[in-house]
Design an enzyme around this catalytic site. Structure first.
Site, PDB file in Angstrom:
ATOM      1  N   ASP A 227       0.886  -1.096  -0.048  1.00  0.00           N
ATOM      2  CA  ASP A 227       0.241   0.016  -0.132  1.00  0.00           C
ATOM      3  C   ASP A 227       0.903   1.261   0.028  1.00  0.00           C
ATOM      4  OD1 ASP A 227      -1.968  -1.882   0.491  1.00  0.00           O
ATOM      5  OD2 ASP A 227      -2.036  -1.597   2.376  1.00  0.00           O
ATOM      6  N   GLU A 425     -11.781  -0.066  -3.063  1.00  0.00           N
ATOM      7  CA  GLU A 425     -10.911   0.708  -2.184  1.00  0.00           C
ATOM      8  C   GLU A 425      -9.723   1.461  -2.517  1.00  0.00           C
ATOM      9  OE1 GLU A 425      -9.138  -2.776  -0.225  1.00  0.00           O
ATOM     10  OE2 GLU A 425      -8.360  -3.752  -1.951  1.00  0.00           O
ATOM     11  N   ASN A 500      -5.110  -8.173  -4.099  1.00  0.00           N
ATOM     12  CA  ASN A 500      -5.686  -6.667  -4.044  1.00  0.00           C
ATOM     13  C   ASN A 500      -4.455  -5.876  -4.512  1.00  0.00           C
ATOM     14  OD1 ASN A 500      -3.827  -6.397  -1.875  1.00  0.00           O
ATOM     15  ND2 ASN A 500      -5.270  -6.622  -0.511  1.00  0.00           N
ATOM     16  N   GLU A 572      23.951   6.043   5.562  1.00  0.00           N
ATOM     17  CA  GLU A 572      23.581   4.808   6.549  1.00  0.00           C
ATOM     18  C   GLU A 572      23.819   3.760   5.770  1.00  0.00           C
ATOM     19  OE1 GLU A 572      22.609   5.063   9.393  1.00  0.00           O
ATOM     20  OE2 GLU A 572      22.208   7.095   9.516  1.00  0.00           O
ATOM     21  N   GLU A 574      22.002   1.062   5.968  1.00  0.00           N
ATOM     22  CA  GLU A 574      20.761   0.619   5.704  1.00  0.00           C
ATOM     23  C   GLU A 574      20.265   1.100   4.380  1.00  0.00           C
ATOM     24  OE1 GLU A 574      21.704   1.904   8.512  1.00  0.00           O
ATOM     25  OE2 GLU A 574      20.489   3.516   9.298  1.00  0.00           O
ATOM     26  N   ASN A 600      17.469   5.478  13.660  1.00  0.00           N
ATOM     27  CA  ASN A 600      18.596   4.899  13.133  1.00  0.00           C
ATOM     28  C   ASN A 600      18.598   3.169  13.247  1.00  0.00           C
ATOM     29  OD1 ASN A 600      21.202   4.591  11.806  1.00  0.00           O
ATOM     30  ND2 ASN A 600      22.119   4.385  14.006  1.00  0.00           N
ATOM     31  N   LEU A 601      18.906   2.812  11.936  1.00  0.00           N
ATOM     32  CA  LEU A 601      18.800   1.061  11.821  1.00  0.00           C
ATOM     33  C   LEU A 601      20.359   0.770  11.829  1.00  0.00           C
ATOM     34  CD1 LEU A 601      15.817   1.905  11.210  1.00  0.00           C
ATOM     35  CD2 LEU A 601      15.682  -0.093  10.025  1.00  0.00           C
ATOM     36  N   ASP A 696      26.442   0.238  10.921  1.00  0.00           N
ATOM     37  CA  ASP A 696      25.582   1.108  11.137  1.00  0.00           C
ATOM     38  C   ASP A 696      25.689   2.318   9.946  1.00  0.00           C
ATOM     39  OD1 ASP A 696      24.206   3.524  11.855  1.00  0.00           O
ATOM     40  OD2 ASP A 696      25.209   3.583  13.674  1.00  0.00           O
TER      41      ASP A 696
HETATM   42 CA   LIG Z   1      22.536   3.375  10.628  1.00  0.00          CA
END
Ligand SMILES: [Ca+2]
Ligand SMILES: [Ca+2]
Ligand SMILES: [Ca+2]
Length: 798
Positions: A227, A425, A500, A572, A574, A600-601, A696
């Site tokens: 979505d 929808e 869908n 990052e 990620e 932060n990931l 990181d």
């Molecule tokens: Ca990071």
């Protein structure tokens, strides 16, 4: 006799459960994920150490059997042979006391084979737990043809509170009261090999390559998301997604998850990109549920995003469906939060004027018009039964438009009908050249829409995206219908990708883009039998001269990358163009790239051979001198190979991850040959079976380390452009600076020193601009050059 009855009853129930588990999973054993396995709790499960740690089940006085080794093994050189069985429970047994715990879930497997020519042509076998006394539970089962090795496989959870101090497992055949009446049927000899019992740890890590190198759809390969709602802010596209990964729980043995359960979902996933190919994972917003931003809502599906200056402050409004019953909004300080709830009840519900006849008051999509007026589009589900059947099918009148208050968290007036043909929808509106475009997803028919009715020619088929064009954002008669914008995704992505859809449209740097979803990652994991886990896709949108839209064709190729990736900054880890075998997780602390209030990931679940990659990175003609990574080592002996253009492409540097385990640290490597524009692969290496490290952030640095900044100031009513360069090298650096107002030398800049140059512009005002500093030096006797860009903002000194 009494305890035998107890055992029989319990056994029948658990055998059915085990058989169901096997039926679901058995087709996809080949897709079993590769992951660090939990240790096998069975000692000598392969009987390669003879009969060590095994004995014949003696749980009842009547049980007895002979155990011996046989060279007819399933694997290795030895298995166990069971003979002289007195009961159906007579089989090889091992003590598990001190090894298993109540409340935990385990996976059991074993190989079995029988050969008695007088026995039935197939025979069922069980692995059974004897907790003690009369408490027996079947853990796994198989029905195997005579003469062939069969695989017993099952998962089970030890009930909370179960005493496991005398837990033992054994292999047996189905219980019967008088087995000696038909010994060939009930008491045949059999062989067992490769018994395993492991704690069942569900890993959501996607081990396949879900987004293939060179392709741009799905947008991400390491998690799901549905979505999608595209939102552009400050040079980036943010995509807000229903977190389909939330309830994903692949069986550790088969890799197959139960089908998606939308009721599990109360988080929204956010990803963003400045180039539409390399996407940064910002993790999940805990929107709903007891610990949610809006705990008075239970679900968060189908997000929509808008921004508005309210009382002089730029605010961001994230709308979402609280299941099918209502819609709500939370407020952010930025597209990445932090988030608060200004409301204590849902924004759209049964009390919203004009929405009384809407079955599903969900899928809220906001629009802030050029004049500042705000709108919300929502609704869906079964048509009102008060309509004639043909109208219920073709013009179900289940979608709505309503004005929002200037605060964006209230509605104004009454909702009006959006008479979208065959509507189901997913209403969404964007504006282009003074026209409003409403797109939506069509229904699949059935009793909710009046049954099998004749479709008006040209109206959408089931599960398609249709659209309307209007001059008025609050006026959507059926005459504004303009056609099908996108057929069902299964037309393009094949078996297993139907179902869908939910779309949005956004403008980014002069082009329009269409977001939709398809379970293409799910298909890459499990083949054509998918479980409904959807992935975000993008395609470019092309308009005809009359303002209508050319029907979108779904492709794995996706959209073009709109700019090369700039590596000369902290960004990052990620941020993923493509990836294999990794997962991401949110960690405490600020994002180095997106600021102190952004989530932060880190990249985690890094095993030997896993990799992440960035698409089309511009190292410039001088190339990169070095790369640094912020990592947390988890095992000794890890490293990161930096390669160009392919996972096995030219190696330009290797970063040793040799820092103390458990601590975050910076690691670095010199690079050779990283110049020009390339895809960049970070290939992770280390001992097999070890969780190696987490990552990181990355930063590439040019061959010379200079810090360059540009600014402006006023002098005598005229603008001066100023440039500052700091030499972070241990050697003298010779540098010059180019600007729109001339080129000036810095001369030789000593180690650790800073130099300053200014450029008179002779103008009272200047537009924003950029300067380039070119630097050369001799490092280790080698000539090295590098260039640096710095930008300044527009300035008026009038
Ligand atoms: Ca990071
Ligand atoms: Ca063996
Ligand atoms: Ca992994």
């Amino acid at each position: 006799m009494e305890h035998r009855l107890l055992r029989s009853t319990r056994r029948r129930i658990t055998a059915v459960a085990a058989a169901l588990t096997l039926a679901v999973g058995s087709a996809a054993v080949a897709a079993a994920p590769v992951q660090a396995a939990s240790p096998n709790l069975i000692v000598n499960g392969g009987f390669e150490a003879g009969l060590a740690d095994w004995f014949a089940n003696d749980g009842n006085a009547a049980d007895s059997a002979g155990l011996s080794t046989t060279t007819d093994a399933y694997s290795g050189t030895s298995a166990v042979l069971v003979t002289n069985r007195s009961t159906t429970g007579s089989g090889p047994m091992q003590n598990l006391s001190g090894k298993v715990q109540a409340g935990k879930t385990y996976l059991v497997t074993a190989r079995v084979k029988y050969e008695n020519p007088n026995s039935p042509s197939t025979k069922q076998f069980f692995v059974t737990m004897h907790y003690g006394g009369s408490t027996y539970t079947n853990l796994g089962t198989v029905t195997v043809p005579r003469g062939q090795w069969g695989l017993i496989q099952g998962t089970f959870t030890i009930p909370a509170g179960q005493n496991v101090s005398t837990a033992r497992i054994f292999v047996e055949t189905p219980w019967t009261s008088n087995p000696s009446s038909a010994p060939d049927t009930h008491l045949m000899d059999f062989k067992v090999d490769d018994v395993t019992l492991q704690e069942y740890v569900v890993s959501k890590t996607i081990e396949v390559v879900g987004k293939l190198p060179g392709e741009h759809n799905p947008l991400i390969g390491h998690k799901f998301g549905a979505d999608g709602f595209g939102f552009v802010h400050d040079g980036r596209v943010y995509l807000y997604l229903t977190n389909d990964t939330q309830g994903y729980a692949p069986n550790p043995s088969t890799g197959v998850s139960p089908s998606i359960n939308y009721g599990d979902i109360n988080q929204i996933t956010v990803i963003s990109s400045a180039d539409l190919v390399n996407w940064t994972d910002h993790g999940e917003i805990q929107v709903a549920g007891p610990n949610g931003v809006a705990p008075f809502t239970g679900n968060s599906w189908a997000p929509g995003m808008a921004k508005k200056v309210v009382n002089g402050q730029e605010k961001f409004f994230l709308y979402y469906a609280n299941g099918g019953g209502s819609s709500n909004v939370i407020t952010g300080d930025s597209p990445l939060g932090p988030w608060t709830s200004e409301r204590t009840s849902a924004l759209i519900n049964g009390g919203t004027p004009g929405a009384e006849d809407v079955a599903w008051k969900f899928d809220p999509a906001p629009l802030v018009d050029d004049d500042g007026q705000e709108y919300l589009y929502f609704g869906g589900g079964p048509a009102s039964t008060s309509l004639p059947p043909v109208e219920r099918f073709n013009n179900p009148k289940n979608l709505r438009a309503i004005k929002l208050g200037d605060d964006m968290v209230s509605t104004e007036g009454s909702a009006v009908v959006v008479d979208a043909p065959v509507a189901f929808e997913a209403g969404h509106v964007f504006k282009r050249e003074g026209k409003y475009y409403f797109s939506y997803s069509s229904h699949f028919g059935g009793n909710d829409f009046g049954g099998n009715q004749p479709r008006v020619p040209g109206y959408p088929g089931g599960g398609q995206i249709g659209y309307l064009i209007s001059d008025d954002p609050m006026s959507w008669p059926k005459e504004t219908y303009a056609g099908v914008l996108f057929p069902n995704q299964s037309q393009f992505f094949g078996t297993g990708t139907g179902g869908n859809n939910h779309q949005s449209v956004f403008e980014f740097e002069g082009k329009y883009y269409f977001t939709y979803h398809a379970p293409t990652l799910n298909k890459r994991i499990n083949g054509n039998t998918t479980q409904g886990y959807r992935s975000p896709h993008l395609q470019e949108l092309t308009f005809n001269p009359d303002g209508t839209i050319q029907q979108v064709v779904g492709t794995y190729a996706g959209v073009d990358q709109v700019r090369d990736f700039d590596p000369y900054r902290v960004f990052e880890a990620e941020t993923l163009g493509w990836s294999k075998g990794i997962a991401t997780a949110k960690v405490d602390g600020a994002s180095a790239e997106f600021g102190t209030t952004a989530p932060n990931l880190v990249v985690r679940d890094v095993d030997d051979g896993d990799w992440t990659a960035l698409s089309s990175v511009d190292f410039g003609a001088d190339g990169a001198g070095r790369v640094t990574a912020k990592v947390r080592a988890l095992a000794a002996g890890g490293s990161i190979e930096v390669r160009l253009d392919d996972v096995a492409g030219p190696l330009v540097g290797t970063i040793p991850v040799d820092t103390p385990a458990g601590d975050w640290a910076e690691v670095t490597a010199d690079l050779r040959g990283a110049s020009g524009v390339h895809d960049v692969y970070f290939t992770y290496r280390g001992p097999a079976g070890e969780d190696l490290f987490e990552i990181d952030s990355w930063a590439f640095v040019p061959p010379l380390d200079l810090s360059v900044t540009a600014d402006t100031r006023c002098a005598g009513g005229k603008v001066m452009v100023t440039v500052r360069a700091t030499n972070n090298e241990a050697v003298h650096v010779s540098a010059s600076v180019e600007s729109a107002y001339g080129t000036r030398p810095f001369g030789s800049v000593p180690p650790g020193k800073e130099k300053f140059r200014s450029f008179p512009t002779a103008a009272a005002g200047v537009p924003a601009g950029e300067v380039t500093v070119r630097a050369t030096a001799r490092v280790d006797g080698e000539p090295v050059s590098a260039s640096f860009k710095a930008s300044y903002a527009a300035r008026s000194c009038g």
